[in-house]
Design a protein around this motif. Structure first.
Motif, mmCIF file in Angstrom:
data_model
loop_
_atom_site.group_PDB
_atom_site.id
_atom_site.type_symbol
_atom_site.label_atom_id
_atom_site.label_comp_id
_atom_site.label_asym_id
_atom_site.label_seq_id
_atom_site.Cartn_x
_atom_site.Cartn_y
_atom_site.Cartn_z
ATOM 1 N N LEU A 152 19.889 59.520 -24.814
ATOM 2 C CA LEU A 152 18.917 58.627 -24.167
ATOM 3 C C LEU A 152 18.294 57.657 -25.161
ATOM 4 O O LEU A 152 17.953 56.526 -24.797
ATOM 5 N N GLU A 153 18.157 58.093 -26.395
ATOM 6 C CA GLU A 153 17.622 57.192 -27.428
ATOM 7 C C GLU A 153 18.628 56.103 -27.769
ATOM 8 O O GLU A 153 18.267 54.928 -27.927
ATOM 9 N N ASN A 154 19.903 56.477 -27.857
ATOM 10 C CA ASN A 154 20.939 55.507 -28.226
ATOM 11 C C ASN A 154 21.379 54.635 -27.059
ATOM 12 O O ASN A 154 21.769 53.479 -27.258
ATOM 13 N N GLU A 155 21.362 55.210 -25.854
ATOM 14 C CA GLU A 155 21.796 54.484 -24.647
ATOM 15 C C GLU A 155 20.741 54.655 -23.554
ATOM 16 O O GLU A 155 20.960 55.365 -22.566
ATOM 17 N N PRO A 156 19.580 54.014 -23.693
ATOM 18 C CA PRO A 156 18.500 54.212 -22.718
ATOM 19 C C PRO A 156 18.846 53.765 -21.299
ATOM 20 O O PRO A 156 18.196 54.198 -20.335
ATOM 21 N N ASP A 157 19.872 52.934 -21.154
ATOM 22 C CA ASP A 157 20.238 52.439 -19.827
ATOM 23 C C ASP A 157 21.282 53.314 -19.128
ATOM 24 O O ASP A 157 21.695 52.992 -18.011
ATOM 25 N N ILE A 158 21.713 54.383 -19.775
ATOM 26 C CA ILE A 158 22.709 55.231 -19.125
ATOM 27 C C ILE A 158 22.108 55.838 -17.863
ATOM 28 O O ILE A 158 20.922 56.202 -17.828
ATOM 29 N N ASN A 159 22.886 55.916 -16.821
ATOM 30 C CA ASN A 159 22.410 56.408 -15.523
ATOM 31 C C ASN A 159 22.594 57.919 -15.441
ATOM 32 O O ASN A 159 23.697 58.430 -15.648
ATOM 33 N N ILE A 160 21.522 58.631 -15.127
ATOM 34 C CA ILE A 160 21.541 60.088 -15.007
ATOM 35 C C ILE A 160 21.459 60.461 -13.526
ATOM 36 O O ILE A 160 20.540 60.040 -12.824
ATOM 37 N N ILE A 161 22.428 61.245 -13.066
ATOM 38 C CA ILE A 161 22.463 61.672 -11.664
ATOM 39 C C ILE A 161 22.554 63.193 -11.602
ATOM 40 O O ILE A 161 23.405 63.792 -12.266
ATOM 41 N N GLU A 162 21.682 63.805 -10.841
ATOM 42 C CA GLU A 162 21.784 65.225 -10.521
ATOM 43 C C GLU A 162 22.000 65.333 -9.017
ATOM 44 O O GLU A 162 21.145 64.913 -8.233
ATOM 45 N N LEU A 163 23.154 65.856 -8.631
ATOM 46 C CA LEU A 163 23.495 65.906 -7.220
ATOM 47 C C LEU A 163 22.512 66.770 -6.439
ATOM 48 O O LEU A 163 22.049 67.805 -6.919
ATOM 49 N N ASN A 199 32.436 67.559 -19.836
ATOM 50 C CA ASN A 199 32.114 68.393 -20.984
ATOM 51 C C ASN A 199 30.628 68.730 -20.950
ATOM 52 O O ASN A 199 29.852 68.068 -20.250
ATOM 53 N N PRO A 200 30.187 69.723 -21.737
ATOM 54 C CA PRO A 200 28.749 69.945 -21.868
ATOM 55 C C PRO A 200 28.087 68.769 -22.601
ATOM 56 O O PRO A 200 28.758 68.009 -23.309
ATOM 57 N N VAL A 201 26.781 68.638 -22.452
ATOM 58 C CA VAL A 201 26.046 67.510 -23.033
ATOM 59 C C VAL A 201 26.245 67.420 -24.537
ATOM 60 O O VAL A 201 26.486 66.329 -25.077
ATOM 61 N N PHE A 202 26.156 68.554 -25.247
ATOM 62 C CA PHE A 202 26.247 68.488 -26.707
ATOM 63 C C PHE A 202 27.580 67.891 -27.145
ATOM 64 O O PHE A 202 27.647 67.143 -28.136
ATOM 65 N N ALA A 203 28.664 68.203 -26.425
ATOM 66 C CA ALA A 203 29.985 67.677 -26.775
ATOM 67 C C ALA A 203 30.086 66.194 -26.445
ATOM 68 O O ALA A 203 30.698 65.417 -27.190
ATOM 69 N N ILE A 204 29.478 65.779 -25.347
ATOM 70 C CA ILE A 204 29.478 64.367 -24.963
ATOM 71 C C ILE A 204 28.780 63.531 -26.032
ATOM 72 O O ILE A 204 29.216 62.419 -26.359
ATOM 73 N N GLU A 205 27.720 64.099 -26.613
ATOM 74 C CA GLU A 205 26.997 63.375 -27.670
ATOM 75 C C GLU A 205 27.770 63.391 -28.981
ATOM 76 O O GLU A 205 27.974 62.339 -29.597
ATOM 77 N N GLU A 206 28.210 64.565 -29.429
ATOM 78 C CA GLU A 206 28.802 64.642 -30.759
ATOM 79 C C GLU A 206 30.150 63.934 -30.838
ATOM 80 O O GLU A 206 30.549 63.478 -31.913
ATOM 81 N N MET A 207 30.840 63.794 -29.707
ATOM 82 C CA MET A 207 32.109 63.063 -29.691
ATOM 83 C C MET A 207 31.926 61.610 -29.255
ATOM 84 O O MET A 207 32.895 60.859 -29.128
ATOM 85 N N ASN A 208 30.668 61.225 -28.981
ATOM 86 C CA ASN A 208 30.304 59.844 -28.624
ATOM 87 C C ASN A 208 30.946 59.347 -27.328
ATOM 88 O O ASN A 208 31.093 58.136 -27.124
ATOM 89 N N PHE A 209 31.293 60.262 -26.433
ATOM 90 C CA PHE A 209 31.917 59.842 -25.174
ATOM 91 C C PHE A 209 30.974 58.946 -24.367
ATOM 92 O O PHE A 209 31.421 58.055 -23.636
ATOM 93 N N TYR A 210 29.686 59.197 -24.474
ATOM 94 C CA TYR A 210 28.700 58.449 -23.686
ATOM 95 C C TYR A 210 28.707 56.954 -24.018
ATOM 96 O O TYR A 210 28.273 56.128 -23.208
#
Length: 347
Positions: free
Chosen positions: A293-304, A219-230
């Motif tokens: 990033l504020e709520n889950e600072p340890d989440i891993n971000i990958i850009e291929l 999903n796009p980032v905004f949807a991942i945040e608003e639906m709390n998928f992260y």
């Protein structure tokens, strides 16, 4: 049969709601006409921003003669295709009809699920969607054949994979159960990557991740945040496959019943909203990423990297043939027009 029953139930509920509204207010306080628009996303989303601005402008330009009611996701159905059917049958006047969502009704719309069609520059994506003859010619005709008047298509941001394991190559996707929209072209692409695509209603994705029914989603980032998928995932991965394309249509019967003046007003507003919604989605995706990033600072971000993307791009090409098989020569024609429009803007 199940979907038709659901649509009929919605019609009854909305009829009762509208009747209650009129019975509770003084007649002189009511708008002369009420239009409704149903969303695929919740309040505070990109689609909600589009709808709220549409509401404001319609009501302003008609001096209050038309009142617009916005129904967020979950108010009118949760199944894929429910909202398009609500517009087709006149339950609502307008609905969000994103190509991936209506692909079962308008197969030609699967064009916008093809991976690695679009350039990195999202402004070009927005411009092509707003002006391309592919959209306003054969694609609009395909929507018309399904009793929908296509008014606008717009990008909502890059689709981002979430997962609990690192994904950098197709081998990393082997057996990966990823929730996708109900689009055979989209599913074919993920199968080509080695994944196991799973179709699931939007409101079931969080629990699906939580219970291990699926391994990830896109999903796009905004949807991942608003639906709390992260909250249920360790990685967010940019494969730069395809932006999520939002869209809005009017029911054909409603549209044909409008005066030419009203149709022109709606088209002008929809066109004006293209630039507005591009800025909104850009801001929303940036702001919501900061919240993640504020709520889950340890989440891993990958850009291929480009060499990693190239492996997925090569495998994605087989799905293009699936699309051509589904819709015939018109599919090839629309793709050629889009590719030329993109190339012209890159020069």
């Amino acid at each position: 049969m199940k979907r038709m029953s659901r649509v009929l139930t919605l019609a009854v509920v909305l009829t009762l709601a509208i009747g209650m509204t009129f019975s509770m207010g003084a007649p002189e306080a009511q708008a002369q006409e009420t239009w409704s628009i149903a969303l695929e996303e919740i309040e505070g989303s990109v689609q909600d921003a589009w709808a709220q601005e549409f509401k404001r402008r319609v009501e302003e330009e008609t001096d209050g003669e038309v009142e617009v009611t916005v129904y967020p996701y979950g108010t009118i159905g949760t199944g894929m295709g429910d909202l398009a059917e609500a517009a087709q049958t006149g339950i609502v006047e307008f609905s969000m009809t994103s190509p991936s969502v209506v692909s079962g009704i308008v197969p030609e719309a699967r064009l916008f699920s093809l991976h690695y069609l679009w350039p990195d520059d999202q402004e070009i994506v927005a411009d092509v969607l707003a002006t391309s003859e592919a959209v306003h010619g054969p694609m609009a005709d395909a929507f018309n054949e399904s009793n929908l008047e296509l008014l606008s298509l717009f990008p909502e941001g890059w689709q981002v994979w979430t997962a609990n394991e690192e994904i950098r190559t197709p081998e990393d996707m082997d057996g990966f159960q990823i929730r996708v929209m109900p689009d055979p072209v989209l599913s074919e692409q993920y199968r080509n990557y080695g994944a196991d695509p799973v179709q699931m209603d939007y409101d079931e994705v969080y629990s699906g991740l939580q219970l291990g029914m699926i391994d990830g989603q896109v999903n796009p980032v905004f949807a991942i945040e608003e639906m709390n998928f992260y909250e249920q995932q360790d990685y967010m991965i940019w494969g730069y496959t395809v932006p999520y394309i939002g869209g809005v249509s009017a029911g054909q019967s409603f549209w044909e019943g409008l005066s030419e003046e009203r149709r022109e007003m709606v088209r002008d507003i929809a066109e004006d909203l293209n630039e507005y919604i591009y800025e909104v989605q850009s801001d929303y995706n940036e702001e919501r990423m900061d919240i993640i990033l504020e709520n889950e600072p340890d989440i891993n971000i990958i850009e291929l990297e480009e060499d990693e993307i190239a492996q997925f791009r090569e495998l994605a090409q087989d799905a293009y043939e699936v699309y051509f098989d589904d819709v015939g020569e018109v599919g090839e024609e629309m793709l050629e027009i889009l590719q030329q429009d993109i190339e012209d803007r890159l020069e």
